[in-house]
Design a protein around this motif. Structure first.
Motif, PDB file in Angstrom:
ATOM      1  N   TYR A 191       0.831  -1.198   0.000  1.00 20.77           N
ATOM      2  CA  TYR A 191       0.000   0.000   0.000  1.00 20.77           C
ATOM      3  C   TYR A 191       0.867   1.250   0.000  1.00 20.77           C
ATOM      4  O   TYR A 191       1.940   1.281   0.609  1.00 20.77           O
ATOM      5  N   ALA A 192       0.381   2.270  -0.681  1.00 22.60           N
ATOM      6  CA  ALA A 192       1.006   3.588  -0.648  1.00 22.60           C
ATOM      7  C   ALA A 192       0.251   4.453   0.349  1.00 22.60           C
ATOM      8  O   ALA A 192      -0.968   4.635   0.220  1.00 22.60           O
ATOM      9  N   GLU A 193       0.983   4.930   1.357  1.00 23.18           N
ATOM     10  CA  GLU A 193       0.409   5.877   2.313  1.00 23.18           C
ATOM     11  C   GLU A 193       0.731   7.272   1.789  1.00 23.18           C
ATOM     12  O   GLU A 193       1.867   7.731   1.869  1.00 23.18           O
ATOM     13  N   VAL A 194      -0.272   7.927   1.234  1.00 27.04           N
ATOM     14  CA  VAL A 194      -0.063   9.156   0.470  1.00 27.04           C
ATOM     15  C   VAL A 194      -0.507  10.377   1.270  1.00 27.04           C
ATOM     16  O   VAL A 194      -1.588  10.390   1.867  1.00 27.04           O
ATOM     17  N   THR A 195       0.355  11.368   1.253  1.00 28.18           N
ATOM     18  CA  THR A 195      -0.021  12.717   1.687  1.00 28.18           C
ATOM     19  C   THR A 195       0.078  13.596   0.453  1.00 28.18           C
ATOM     20  O   THR A 195       1.161  13.760  -0.116  1.00 28.18           O
ATOM     21  N   GLY A 196      -1.053  14.119  -0.019  1.00 27.70           N
ATOM     22  CA  GLY A 196      -1.029  14.908  -1.248  1.00 27.70           C
ATOM     23  C   GLY A 196      -2.396  15.430  -1.614  1.00 27.70           C
ATOM     24  O   GLY A 196      -3.343  15.390  -0.810  1.00 27.70           O
ATOM     25  N   ASP A 213       1.077  -1.161  -9.756  1.00 26.43           N
ATOM     26  CA  ASP A 213       2.292  -1.280 -10.571  1.00 26.43           C
ATOM     27  C   ASP A 213       3.172  -0.064 -10.320  1.00 26.43           C
ATOM     28  O   ASP A 213       2.720   0.949  -9.778  1.00 26.43           O
ATOM     29  N   ALA A 214       4.434  -0.197 -10.707  1.00 27.10           N
ATOM     30  CA  ALA A 214       5.376   0.922 -10.647  1.00 27.10           C
ATOM     31  C   ALA A 214       5.746   1.303 -12.069  1.00 27.10           C
ATOM     32  O   ALA A 214       6.053   0.442 -12.898  1.00 27.10           O
ATOM     33  N   VAL A 215       5.714   2.601 -12.352  1.00 29.88           N
ATOM     34  CA  VAL A 215       6.087   3.124 -13.665  1.00 29.88           C
ATOM     35  C   VAL A 215       7.186   4.155 -13.441  1.00 29.88           C
ATOM     36  O   VAL A 215       6.918   5.284 -13.038  1.00 29.88           O
ATOM     37  N   GLY A 216       8.431   3.738 -13.665  1.00 26.12           N
ATOM     38  CA  GLY A 216       9.544   4.609 -13.331  1.00 26.12           C
ATOM     39  C   GLY A 216       9.567   4.828 -11.832  1.00 26.12           C
ATOM     40  O   GLY A 216       9.575   3.884 -11.050  1.00 26.12           O
ATOM     41  N   ASN A 217       9.547   6.084 -11.410  1.00 24.19           N
ATOM     42  CA  ASN A 217       9.509   6.418  -9.989  1.00 24.19           C
ATOM     43  C   ASN A 217       8.097   6.739  -9.502  1.00 24.19           C
ATOM     44  O   ASN A 217       7.933   7.240  -8.397  1.00 24.19           O
ATOM     45  N   GLU A 218       7.112   6.459 -10.331  1.00 28.27           N
ATOM     46  CA  GLU A 218       5.726   6.713  -9.957  1.00 28.27           C
ATOM     47  C   GLU A 218       4.975   5.392  -9.793  1.00 28.27           C
ATOM     48  O   GLU A 218       5.450   4.338 -10.213  1.00 28.27           O
ATOM     49  N   PHE A 219       3.795   5.481  -9.176  1.00 25.71           N
ATOM     50  CA  PHE A 219       2.993   4.288  -8.918  1.00 25.71           C
ATOM     51  C   PHE A 219       1.622   4.410  -9.568  1.00 25.71           C
ATOM     52  O   PHE A 219       1.052   5.498  -9.651  1.00 25.71           O
ATOM     53  N   ILE A 220       1.116   3.267 -10.028  1.00 26.20           N
ATOM     54  CA  ILE A 220      -0.292   3.140 -10.401  1.00 26.20           C
ATOM     55  C   ILE A 220      -1.000   2.576  -9.184  1.00 26.20           C
ATOM     56  O   ILE A 220      -0.639   1.502  -8.686  1.00 26.20           O
ATOM     57  N   VAL A 221      -2.016   3.282  -8.687  1.00 25.66           N
ATOM     58  CA  VAL A 221      -2.651   2.896  -7.420  1.00 25.66           C
ATOM     59  C   VAL A 221      -4.164   2.879  -7.580  1.00 25.66           C
ATOM     60  O   VAL A 221      -4.723   3.457  -8.525  1.00 25.66           O
ATOM     61  N   GLN A 225     -12.163   2.537  -5.793  1.00 29.54           N
ATOM     62  CA  GLN A 225     -13.135   3.342  -6.527  1.00 29.54           C
ATOM     63  C   GLN A 225     -12.649   3.651  -7.939  1.00 29.54           C
ATOM     64  O   GLN A 225     -13.447   3.812  -8.857  1.00 29.54           O
ATOM     65  N   GLY A 226     -11.345   3.758  -8.084  1.00 24.26           N
ATOM     66  CA  GLY A 226     -10.771   4.084  -9.382  1.00 24.26           C
ATOM     67  C   GLY A 226      -9.283   3.802  -9.395  1.00 24.26           C
ATOM     68  O   GLY A 226      -8.705   3.351  -8.398  1.00 24.26           O
ATOM     69  N   VAL A 227      -8.660   4.076 -10.542  1.00 24.15           N
ATOM     70  CA  VAL A 227      -7.225   3.851 -10.724  1.00 24.15           C
ATOM     71  C   VAL A 227      -6.572   5.194 -11.001  1.00 24.15           C
ATOM     72  O   VAL A 227      -7.075   5.987 -11.822  1.00 24.15           O
ATOM     73  N   TYR A 228      -5.440   5.446 -10.332  1.00 26.58           N
ATOM     74  CA  TYR A 228      -4.777   6.741 -10.432  1.00 26.58           C
ATOM     75  C   TYR A 228      -3.272   6.535 -10.590  1.00 26.58           C
ATOM     76  O   TYR A 228      -2.722   5.484 -10.233  1.00 26.58           O
ATOM     77  N   GLN A 229      -2.612   7.569 -11.095  1.00 28.58           N
ATOM     78  CA  GLN A 229      -1.152   7.546 -11.181  1.00 28.58           C
ATOM     79  C   GLN A 229      -0.591   8.709 -10.381  1.00 28.58           C
ATOM     80  O   GLN A 229      -1.045   9.852 -10.527  1.00 28.58           O
ATOM     81  N   THR A 230       0.376   8.395  -9.519  1.00 31.19           N
ATOM     82  CA  THR A 230       1.029   9.473  -8.784  1.00 31.19           C
ATOM     83  C   THR A 230       1.807  10.330  -9.770  1.00 31.19           C
ATOM     84  O   THR A 230       2.366   9.837 -10.749  1.00 31.19           O
ATOM     85  N   GLY A 231       1.830  11.623  -9.500  1.00 31.30           N
ATOM     86  CA  GLY A 231       2.498  12.541 -10.410  1.00 31.30           C
ATOM     87  C   GLY A 231       1.584  13.064 -11.498  1.00 31.30           C
ATOM     88  O   GLY A 231       1.926  14.029 -12.186  1.00 31.30           O
ATOM     89  N   LYS A 232       0.420  12.434 -11.687  1.00 32.43           N
ATOM     90  CA  LYS A 232      -0.549  12.891 -12.685  1.00 32.43           C
ATOM     91  C   LYS A 232      -1.878  13.226 -11.997  1.00 32.43           C
ATOM     92  O   LYS A 232      -2.153  14.381 -11.708  1.00 32.43           O
ATOM     93  N   GLN A 233      -2.693  12.197 -11.742  1.00 30.13           N
ATOM     94  CA  GLN A 233      -3.957  12.479 -11.045  1.00 30.13           C
ATOM     95  C   GLN A 233      -3.721  12.796  -9.566  1.00 30.13           C
ATOM     96  O   GLN A 233      -4.446  13.599  -8.983  1.00 30.13           O
ATOM     97  N   LEU A 234      -2.716  12.152  -8.969  1.00 26.47           N
ATOM     98  CA  LEU A 234      -2.365  12.366  -7.560  1.00 26.47           C
ATOM     99  C   LEU A 234      -1.052  13.119  -7.469  1.00 26.47           C
ATOM    100  O   LEU A 234      -0.021  12.617  -7.943  1.00 26.47           O
TER     101      LEU A 234
END
Length: 340
Positions: A191-196, A213-221, A225-234
């Motif tokens: 799990y990713a514990e996100v502050t953002g 999944d991991a995409v480079g240094n970002e995560f698909i999470v 309810q939905g699917v998000y990518q850190t650095g884009k939607q999050l």
């Protein structure tokens, strides 16, 4: 020192220095910690290998050749040879490491050791003889207790990504999160514990998300309810990782050659009845104008129609089945299956 004290010191050191809690390196550390005392027939290992022990005992003083850095070097050569032969060196380094820690710990005893054999000088770390450890003394039991505590700490740290991983996690550095994910994702939920905040309106998005999944240094999470990518939607201010329940993660490739897409996807569902399945890839369909994906706010675009192609990115299996009805398709998709 007692055999158990040597074993605990060696395994504690191996766990911390090698960042592992695996049985093989810890067992090799225990073996390495006992090998110095093969020079006496009264030791446990000396009794097990009595002919070897008796031969050494007749020719060398106790705590000389087998307690030396020369012996450690020989074990290192053996460990490296085995490691290169089997294709993994790190676990086998626990053998010479356990030996060296055992020899070093004996420097704190009354007799000391001939650490630099063949030089006959005795290496003794405490100048006052009354402060040196005696086998079975209360002082040794304090050392044993400390070694057990350090061993437990080392095992915990190894399971949580090691010392470096814990420092990175504490600081919220992405390298630590990536390392934890790579080490645990094959067998456990991570799990990713996100502050953002959300990228669209900067409202709070802090929470706990399952990493797909991991995409480079970002995560698909996903939060279910939905699917998000850190650095884009999050947009993430701080991200740490934590492991959850046991989970099997598998990927398989689906190659379609002008065939009914839904039939293949339904077969995939039947093969994984209770798994969460996400599809990624690109397929060409006969009637792209009939594929009408729903664009959900804040979510990673799971389906996009580009010309005659349908591009999928972590699209839930049921969504893909609903969109591709009556379509014959050609292309390649990757199915990510997560099952508890």
């Amino acid at each position: 020192m007692m055999a158990i004290t040597h074993a605990c010191i060696a395994t504690a050191g191996a766990s911390l220095l090698l960042g592992t809690a695996q049985p093989l390196p810890l067992a090799l550390a225990v073996l390495g910690s006992q090998l110095p005392d093969i020079d006496t027939t009264t030791s446990i290992i000396g009794q097990v290998f009595y002919p070897v022990s008796s031969w050494i005992e007749d020719r060398y003083p106790h705590r000389s050749v087998t307690h030396s850095l020369v012996a450690t070097a020989m074990l290192t050569v053996i460990a490296l040879g085995i490691g290169f032969a089997v294709g993994t060196v790190k676990p086998f380094l626990a053998l010479p490491l356990g030996h060296m820690l055992s020899c070093f710990s004996d420097c704190f005893t009354r007799q000391g050791v001939q650490l630099f054999w063949p030089d006959p000088a005795w290496a003794i770390s405490v100048s006052n003889p009354k402060r040196r450890l005696r086998t079975g003394s209360p002082g040794e039991y304090w050392v044993l207790s400390a070694a057990v505590a350090v061993l437990l700490l080392g095992i915990w740290l190894a399971g949580a990504g090691g010392v470096t991983g814990q420092v990175n996690q504490g600081l919220g550095l992405r390298d630590g999160a990536i390392a934890t994910y790579n080490e645990n994702a094959a067998a456990r939920e991570v799990y990713a514990e996100v502050t953002g905040v959300w990228a669209d309106d900067r409202t709070d998005a802090s929470g706990r998300y399952l990493i797909l999944d991991a995409v480079g240094n970002e995560f698909i999470v996903t939060d279910g309810q939905g699917v998000y990518q850190t650095g884009k939607q999050l947009l993430v201010d701080k991200l740490t990782t934590a492991t959850g329940e046991a989970m099997t993660r598998t990927t398989q490739t689906l190659t379609l050659s002008d065939e009914d897409a839904v039939s293949r996807l339904q077969a995939l569902r039947m093969a994984n009845p209770s798994a969460r399945v996400y599809l990624s890839g690109s397929i060409t369909v006969d009637f792209p104008e009939e594929v009408r994906p729903t664009s959900l706010p804040r979510q990673l675009p799971a389906v996009a129609v580009v010309g005659e192609s349908v591009e999928l990115a972590y699209c839930e299996l049921e969504v893909a089945i609903g969109l591709l009805g009556d379509q014959w398709a050609t292309g390649v998709m990757t199915a990510l299956s997560l099952s508890s």
